[in-house]
Design an enzyme around this catalytic site. Structure first.
Site, short mmCIF file in Angstrom:
data_model
loop_
_atom_site.label_atom_id
_atom_site.label_comp_id
_atom_site.label_asym_id
_atom_site.label_seq_id
_atom_site.Cartn_x
_atom_site.Cartn_y
_atom_site.Cartn_z
N ASP A 30 -2.55 0.47 20.22
CA ASP A 30 -2.44 -0.22 18.89
C ASP A 30 -2.93 -1.78 18.54
O ASP A 30 -1.02 -2.28 18.87
CB ASP A 30 -3.01 0.12 17.25
N ILE A 31 -3.47 -2.69 18.70
CA ILE A 31 -2.42 -4.04 18.26
C ILE A 31 -2.16 -4.91 17.55
O ILE A 31 -1.34 -5.37 17.28
CB ILE A 31 -3.69 -5.03 19.47
N ASN A 88 -11.26 6.75 11.35
CA ASN A 88 -12.20 6.18 10.26
C ASN A 88 -13.81 6.50 10.38
O ASN A 88 -14.35 6.22 12.06
CB ASN A 88 -12.04 4.52 10.36
N GLY A 94 -13.84 3.42 6.31
CA GLY A 94 -12.82 1.93 6.92
C GLY A 94 -12.98 1.51 8.58
O GLY A 94 -12.00 0.97 9.36
N GLN A 95 -14.17 2.11 9.23
CA GLN A 95 -14.00 1.72 10.72
C GLN A 95 -14.71 0.61 11.18
O GLN A 95 -15.89 0.06 10.58
CB GLN A 95 -15.62 2.90 11.22
N HIS A 101 -13.03 6.21 18.31
CA HIS A 101 -11.03 6.23 18.47
C HIS A 101 -10.66 7.47 17.74
O HIS A 101 -10.68 6.92 16.08
CB HIS A 101 -10.75 5.42 18.25
N LEU A 102 -9.81 7.64 17.93
CA LEU A 102 -8.44 8.81 17.03
C LEU A 102 -7.41 8.08 16.84
O LEU A 102 -6.87 7.91 18.10
CB LEU A 102 -8.44 10.17 17.77
#
Ligand code: 5GP
Length: 115
Positions: A30-31, A88, A94-95, A101-102
């Site tokens: 994750d960035i 999410n 909160g997506q 994606h997990l």
């Protein structure tokens, strides 16, 4: 189907720190990590949300995604102490990115309830 930032990562049009790739699934860091280990595991086909899943059609993908989460938890040495897996879904969930994606999160103590 919408073209998201994750589609561009799948097509290698934008860079990502990829930690696993198979024919069907991609996993990358994750960035904006929320834990020492924060990896996103995604199907290569575009499924916007978990609520769009048809398990008869997509069950093999979910199986693979969870298998990879377990493998990566071991690889990143968070399996023994524990970790969190999160999907999410939609705005209340909160997506932000509408490509399924997990989240695999670990390396620190998680809190409950989540924010
Ligand atoms: P969501 O809020 O949709 O469940 O999670 C989306 C996640 O994607 C966020 O944790 C966010 O930091 C991450 N993200 C968004 N854009 C990018 C990107 O371009 N590259 C990477 N590696 N992660 C991203």
């Amino acid at each position: 189907m919408g073209d998201t930032i994750f589609s561009k990562i799948i097509r290698k049009e934008i860079p990502a720190d990829i930690v696993f790739e198979s024919e069907n699934v991609l996993a990358f860091k994750d960035i904006n990590p929320q834990a020492p280990v924060h990896i996103l595991i995604i199907p290569k086909i575009e499924i916007p949300r978990i609520s769009d899943l048809d398990m008869k059609e997509h069950g093999y993908l979910i199986t693979e995604i969870f298998d990879i989460a377990n493998k990566l938890a071991k690889d990143f040495q968070i399996s023994e102490d524990g970790f969190r897996l999160v999907f999410n879904c939609g705005s209340n969930g909160g997506q932000e990115v509408e490509h399924l994606h997990l989240h695999l999160l670990g390396g620190r103590q998680m809190k409950w309830p989540p924010g």
